[in-house]
Design an enzyme around this catalytic site. Structure first.
Site, PDB file in Angstrom:
ATOM      1  N   ARG A  91      -3.112 -10.088   5.167  1.00  0.00           N
ATOM      2  CA  ARG A  91      -3.560 -10.170   3.765  1.00  0.00           C
ATOM      3  C   ARG A  91      -2.412  -9.662   2.899  1.00  0.00           C
ATOM      4  O   ARG A  91      -2.023  -8.500   3.007  1.00  0.00           O
ATOM      5  CB  ARG A  91      -4.811  -9.289   3.614  1.00  0.00           C
ATOM      6  N   LYS A 119       0.827  -1.219   0.000  1.00  0.00           N
ATOM      7  CA  LYS A 119       0.000   0.000   0.000  1.00  0.00           C
ATOM      8  C   LYS A 119       0.853   1.258   0.000  1.00  0.00           C
ATOM      9  O   LYS A 119       2.051   1.216   0.267  1.00  0.00           O
ATOM     10  CB  LYS A 119      -0.973  -0.040   1.191  1.00  0.00           C
TER      11      LYS A 119
END
Ligand code: HH2
Length: 296
Positions: A268, A234
């Site tokens: 994740r 991210k």
């Protein structure tokens, strides 16, 4: 070091399957989209899932140590294209059918109750709802089935969530939301053994917000419900390292290790092998420490 690998058998009940959380687990990301921020277009050809490629990637993730495969048909990044229910189903349903033949837990990453309903009818084990069960129908779907649900916090909605997100105390605010959703689940008859909670890194949060959440992750522990964390590749990792999306594996692995040390039960990730290796090292160190304590 907090006890990360424990003998007490914590279980996640997910439909026909049960997942032991006595050690941290990896959820592998499979985005069947043209525009996901990191793997967009890799598993979709001419707007159809590239099934051989999806299956190869899925099998590789499982061989590398993933316990859950998370399938998404719509990107949540700001500016991503809107996708109709039909289009999202055309992307994910053929994939879910094939993945459900494998010996693993299959998760559907969607906010759309219609998509989740079809996925659950197929036998999907987990609904990963980045909208955090704010839809009454989604809550009913989970309550009326035996699947697990991941409740994620998001401030705002994907299109605009990164336009000046604001909190009085991000950890307290996220915790309050998660507590409210857990109580909603209790009222709807969804037991804690079917719930995962997720602070929603990058969903209406600045890099500073994300760092506070990671640093104080243990404050999000609610009634012993397992935490799921998604920081893989991210922009927070990019902002810290100055790296482009494809070069964020090392930063992402570091974030995953910190998340597990601070209480995450599931991470994740896009890079399963690298994260699994790092967690093996953490496990070896943590086990040694526990053995020393037992020996005292
Ligand atoms: N992050 C993304 C998507 N789904 N689900 C949970 N529970 N937690 C997360 O942090 C999370 C999530 C965004 O990542 P990705 O799927 O790789 O990208 P995109 O939304 O662009 O498809």
């Amino acid at each position: 070091m907090t006890q990360i690998f424990n003998a007490s058998e914590r279980l996640l009940r997910c439909g026909s399957r049960t997942l032991s959380l006595s050690e941290p687990r990896l959820m592998g990301v499979l985005n069947i989209t043209p525009d996901s921020f990191s793997d967009g277009g890799l598993l979709l050809a001419s707007n159809k899932p590239d099934l051989p490629c999806v299956l190869n990637t899925a099998r590789q993730m499982l061989a590398e140590g993933a316990a859950i495969l998370d399938v998404g048909g719509q990107s949540t990044r700001p500016g991503a294209e809107a996708v109709s229910v039909d289009d999202e189903c055309h992307r994910v349903i053929p994939v879910l059918e094939r993945l459900l033949e494998l010996d693993t837990i299959v998760s559907i990453d969607t906010c759309k109750t219609e998509v989740a309903t079809q996925a659950v009818a197929l036998g999907c084990h987990l609904v990963n709802d980045v909208c955090g069960l704010r839809s009454y129908d989604m809550c009913r779907l989970v309550a009326d089935s035996d699947v697990a649900v991941c409740i994620m916090h998001m401030q705002g909605e994907p299109r605009s969530m990164q336009n000046a997100p604001h909190y009085s105390d991000v950890v307290a605010d996220v915790r309050l939301f998660l507590e409210q959703q857990v109580s909603l689940c209790r009222d709807a008859g969804i037991g804690n053994e079917r719930i995962l909670l997720d602070p929603g890194f990058g969903f209406g949060k600045t890099t500073e917000h994300n760092l506070s959440l990671l640093r104080r992750l243990s404050e999000l522990e609610i009634d012993g419900i397992p935490l799921l964390v998604g920081l893989s590749r991210k922009s927070t990792i990019g902002n810290i390292t100055g790296r482009q999306v494809g070069e964020r594996v090392h930063g992402s692995v570091a974030a995953a290790v910190i998340a597990v040390q601070n209480g995450a039960s599931i991470v994740r990730v896009h890079d399963v092998a690298a994260t699994a290796d790092a967690l093996k090292v953490l496990r070896a160190v943590s086990r040694g420490e526990q053995d020393e304590t037992i020996g005292e």
